[in-house]
Design a protein around this motif. Sequence first.
Motif, PDB file in Angstrom:
ATOM      1  N   VAL A  59      34.234 -54.388 -18.737  1.00  0.00           N
ATOM      2  CA  VAL A  59      35.356 -54.349 -17.788  1.00  0.00           C
ATOM      3  C   VAL A  59      36.348 -53.260 -18.209  1.00  0.00           C
ATOM      4  O   VAL A  59      36.697 -53.128 -19.380  1.00  0.00           O
ATOM      5  CB  VAL A  59      36.064 -55.718 -17.731  1.00  0.00           C
TER       6      VAL A  59
ATOM      7  N   GLY B 104      45.520 -53.260 -13.953  1.00  0.00           N
ATOM      8  CA  GLY B 104      44.686 -54.444 -13.984  1.00  0.00           C
ATOM      9  C   GLY B 104      43.224 -54.054 -14.138  1.00  0.00           C
ATOM     10  O   GLY B 104      42.891 -52.869 -14.297  1.00  0.00           O
ATOM     11  N   PRO B 105      42.347 -55.033 -14.106  1.00  0.00           N
ATOM     12  CA  PRO B 105      40.936 -54.741 -14.364  1.00  0.00           C
ATOM     13  C   PRO B 105      40.256 -54.004 -13.195  1.00  0.00           C
ATOM     14  O   PRO B 105      40.571 -54.234 -12.025  1.00  0.00           O
ATOM     15  CB  PRO B 105      40.314 -56.128 -14.552  1.00  0.00           C
TER      16      PRO B 105
ATOM     17  N   HIS C 224      39.909 -51.973 -18.373  1.00  0.00           N
ATOM     18  CA  HIS C 224      41.271 -52.527 -18.337  1.00  0.00           C
ATOM     19  C   HIS C 224      42.264 -51.378 -18.205  1.00  0.00           C
ATOM     20  O   HIS C 224      42.492 -50.616 -19.155  1.00  0.00           O
ATOM     21  CB  HIS C 224      41.554 -53.338 -19.598  1.00  0.00           C
ATOM     22  N   THR C 225      42.840 -51.228 -17.024  1.00  0.00           N
ATOM     23  CA  THR C 225      43.842 -50.189 -16.775  1.00  0.00           C
ATOM     24  C   THR C 225      45.227 -50.818 -16.730  1.00  0.00           C
ATOM     25  O   THR C 225      45.378 -52.050 -16.748  1.00  0.00           O
ATOM     26  CB  THR C 225      43.565 -49.475 -15.435  1.00  0.00           C
TER      27      THR C 225
ATOM     28  N   THR D  57      44.004 -45.739 -20.376  1.00  0.00           N
ATOM     29  CA  THR D  57      42.658 -45.857 -19.800  1.00  0.00           C
ATOM     30  C   THR D  57      42.697 -45.478 -18.330  1.00  0.00           C
ATOM     31  O   THR D  57      43.508 -46.018 -17.564  1.00  0.00           O
ATOM     32  CB  THR D  57      42.123 -47.287 -19.955  1.00  0.00           C
TER      33      THR D  57
ATOM     34  N   PRO E  61      40.036 -62.134 -16.606  1.00  0.00           N
ATOM     35  CA  PRO E  61      39.643 -60.822 -17.146  1.00  0.00           C
ATOM     36  C   PRO E  61      40.758 -60.143 -17.936  1.00  0.00           C
ATOM     37  O   PRO E  61      40.483 -59.303 -18.790  1.00  0.00           O
ATOM     38  CB  PRO E  61      39.297 -60.022 -15.885  1.00  0.00           C
ATOM     39  N   GLU E  62      42.014 -60.477 -17.650  1.00  0.00           N
ATOM     40  CA  GLU E  62      43.117 -59.849 -18.373  1.00  0.00           C
ATOM     41  C   GLU E  62      43.068 -60.189 -19.855  1.00  0.00           C
ATOM     42  O   GLU E  62      43.243 -59.328 -20.710  1.00  0.00           O
ATOM     43  CB  GLU E  62      44.453 -60.301 -17.772  1.00  0.00           C
ATOM     44  N   ASP E  63      42.833 -61.472 -20.144  1.00  0.00           N
ATOM     45  CA  ASP E  63      42.812 -61.922 -21.540  1.00  0.00           C
ATOM     46  C   ASP E  63      41.407 -62.173 -22.056  1.00  0.00           C
ATOM     47  O   ASP E  63      41.225 -62.663 -23.178  1.00  0.00           O
ATOM     48  CB  ASP E  63      43.650 -63.204 -21.677  1.00  0.00           C
ATOM     49  N   ASN E  64      40.385 -61.889 -21.208  1.00  0.00           N
ATOM     50  CA  ASN E  64      38.986 -62.078 -21.600  1.00  0.00           C
ATOM     51  C   ASN E  64      38.739 -63.510 -22.076  1.00  0.00           C
ATOM     52  O   ASN E  64      38.158 -63.755 -23.122  1.00  0.00           O
ATOM     53  CB  ASN E  64      38.605 -61.081 -22.697  1.00  0.00           C
TER      54      ASN E  64
ATOM     55  N   LYS F 222      35.133 -45.568 -17.805  1.00  0.00           N
ATOM     56  CA  LYS F 222      36.514 -45.359 -18.245  1.00  0.00           C
ATOM     57  C   LYS F 222      36.613 -44.075 -19.059  1.00  0.00           C
ATOM     58  O   LYS F 222      35.659 -43.658 -19.716  1.00  0.00           O
ATOM     59  CB  LYS F 222      37.013 -46.544 -19.070  1.00  0.00           C
TER      60      LYS F 222
END
Length: 987
Positions: A859, A865-866, A861-862, A896, A786-789, A889
């Motif tokens: 998702v 982390g997600p 993204h903060t 975010t 999820p970090e880099d999708n 968000k």
Amino acid sequence: MDLSAITRPVGRLVATAQNGLEVLRYGGLETGAVPSPFQIIESVPMYRLRRYFPPDTRRGTTPTGPPVLMVHPMMMSADMWDVTRDDGAVGILHKAGIDPWVIDFGSPDKIEGGMQRTLADHVVALSEAIDTVKTVTGRDVHLAGYSQGGMFAYQTAAYRRSKDLASIVAFGAPVDTLAALPMNLPASLAPAAADFMADHVFSRIDIPGWLARTGFQMLDPIKTAQSRLEFLLQLHDREALLPREQQRRFLASEGWIAWSGPAISELLKQFIAHNRMMTGGFAIHGDLVTLSDIDCPVLAVIGEVDDIGQPASVRGIKRAAPRADAYEFLIRAGHFGLVVGSKAATQTWPTVAEWVRWLDGGGTMPEGVTPMALQPAQHTESGVSITSRLAHSTAAATEMALSVARSAAGALVTANRSARTLAVETARTLPRLARLGQVNDHTRISLGRIMSEQAHEAPKGEALLFDGRVHTYEAVDRRVNNVVRGLIEVGVRQGTRVAVLMETRPSALVAIAALSRLGAVAVLVPPDGDLAAAVRLGAATEIIADPSHLDAARRLDMRVLVLGGGESRDLHLPEDADVVDMEQIDPDLVDLPGWYRPNPGLARDLAFIAFSTVSGDVVARQITNYRWALSAFGTASAANLSRSDTVYCLTPLHHQSGLLVSLSGAVVGGARIALSRGPRPDRFVQEIRQYGVTVVTYTWAMLREVIDDPGFSLTGNHPVRLFIGSGMPAGLWKRVVEVFEPANVVEFFATTDGQAVLANVSGAKIGSKGRPLPGGGEVALAAYDPEDNLILEDERGFIRRAEANEVGVLLAHPRGPVDPLASVKRGVFAPADTWVSTEYLFRRDEDGDYWLVDNRAAVIHTARGPVFAATVNDAVGRLGAVDMAVTYKVDVDGQTVAVTALALCPGGSIPSADLSEALADLPVGNAPDIVHVVADMTLTATYRPLAGPLQKQGLPKASRNAWYRDPDTNRYKRLTAAVRTEIAGSR
């Protein structure tokens, strides 16, 4: 020599011969008994109404006692109430100051049209008789019925909603027929057997009087043989036989009458196969009736060793009629002994007389009459067994041995019950899954086709319920075919796209089915949406509307076809209006063209176009016949739908859930479809009981409208076993199963193209989407970062499958046509394989159940982390005070912030400790930065909570109902103005 040793046996032999000859010649011994006097107050083809011991009008005297109207079962003569004048029902009641009345349905085989009588005919006739007794006496009526006559009493009381009834007295009258069947027959097999007998046996034959007598006696063969043996052994002693001779002759020959086949079929189908005395929704001449409408006092007379009206079955009235004050009187007697014989004379009828006087205000509650306790809803199949009936007629020593046998038999029944139930469910489900598995692009399958099949298999079966009325499959199918002819007459052909703008009512269902049968495409336009945009996106060339939506339809630049609308249909149209009133087309005058073939739709063909709103834009969803079949057969299988079910369609038919789950699942399952006018709290409980609803459909937070309403009250019995739908919030899910215990929730997840379908069939894990639906397409989870999708690959370059509790993208192996807009991936797990990405993120737990995590594009993204919205919403939704939750968000100065908004149940509150605990160990992702309580949430037309309006408000304001996550302690603390300013400036 003692001559008596010779004369006594000879005298006995002579007496036996004389009495035996009299029995052979006249059918019994002459007792000299005369019947009680009565007057025929009313005589019509369906019945005669007797008033026993009528007042002497010449002297101007009238009885002072309250009237009791007695009802006999169909197979037994009305003379049963006066078998013996001194010890019979009418005589004892008269002596006690009661005014006895009897309805006599006569012997139907001796009346013109009698063998075509139905159960409904008897109920309506009894209702008319009550009116007559009320008119003549001026007093409310006590209704007393034996066996099936007691069932008539209950049904008539419900039909009348207890009008003019002082009480009901029922003797051995089964209510929960599946709780304990005669001969200890298994309840799990009874519905199928009863359906078969109703459809294939008693639809062709009737039961003559002699066969009714034989069947009754065979239900208790031991007692029948015992009685005959005792009679033969005492045939020499006339004085010993005479007191019981009238009863013996009644049971042996005189008391039995014929039973019409239609009435037997209706009894088997409605009250055994479908057990609708308990669930409600049985039909009386088209009107739907439920015992929950009974609110007068009830006295159930129960026989401890009654094998026909078994105690567990009789006591079902307590659950079936929760508004009635239910009492019971238990005596040690068999079925017939409840109303005729020594125990009836000394116990039953004196108690009934006291009951009537007590309710009339002139006495005390009879001794032995006690409030009835609520029985468990589960069918234990542990009714009065053969061993119990043997024990009633044998010595105490034998009782001990038989008790052991009973225990062993009970253990065996318990061990085999689950196996039988599984076998029945498997037999019903496998053919559906097998048929679904055989569907390919060229398979002819459609809504119209399945409805035709159901109408062919069960033409008289109940298909559609609406506004308290019932419509058969035959009637609905005929109406669909008539509308098809009307559509052909106005030029609609196969493949034509026709918009449907109608409220949820029978005419809307018929219009959708008719378009399917014609092979046209139904464009399901939401009445509360952008009509012009929907019609444009659906490329519709015609529009069908009901009269209430005619003005809206006429604003569109196309011809309008008007269908339905009930009795008042004054359309007030100008002469130049481009409107066709479909109801004015005579289908018999329409010649079918050579190109027409009913139900031509193939699985690959487009069948429907539905609409949804994405980010404020209207989006068209194309639904092929295959997509329809997948949902329809999958719903019917997952919910185990059968002809015993009634599916309550809360969701509008233009919504995908209403079409694909409610309507289509019911059609495939052969269940009754109950159309509603939406989730109206004032009608919900009434309709589920009136219709006998067993399955309720929903979408998102729809049921919140019902159970959170201040006026909602569910007391006593309800027939619902399942709620099926998609998107129910976890908190609402918990409340629903608590309120409607023991009902369960079957939660579905399906992509719009139908390639991926999940179902939580067990309902054990609240919030889970379950597992892939049997018969549906194969699904898999692709490992995801999820970090880099990114979807992750293995060392060979193929997609790596996600591990347990690892976030993954849900992929579906396509079957049937693939949506042109779908994200298609090839070479995923093997060379040249093809998968469709749903773009939804899921995790699969250790048991193999799938949990929705989020949409890939949504998702949050903060910096930490997600944050996955669905995971957070599920976690806080399990808090008892939480009604709904949305996570969204908020962007503040390039940073975010993840925010969760909570709507609380009325009177609910959230301690910060509970909030911290709920969000401490999320299975995946991070907890939100801020949590706050809102007064309410904006819902879509499909009851989905919207985050957009909350997002526009920015960061929540500081308040006692707002908390922030302390990064040092990972606990939630009160959000103050200072902390809010800090968050706005640093995150």
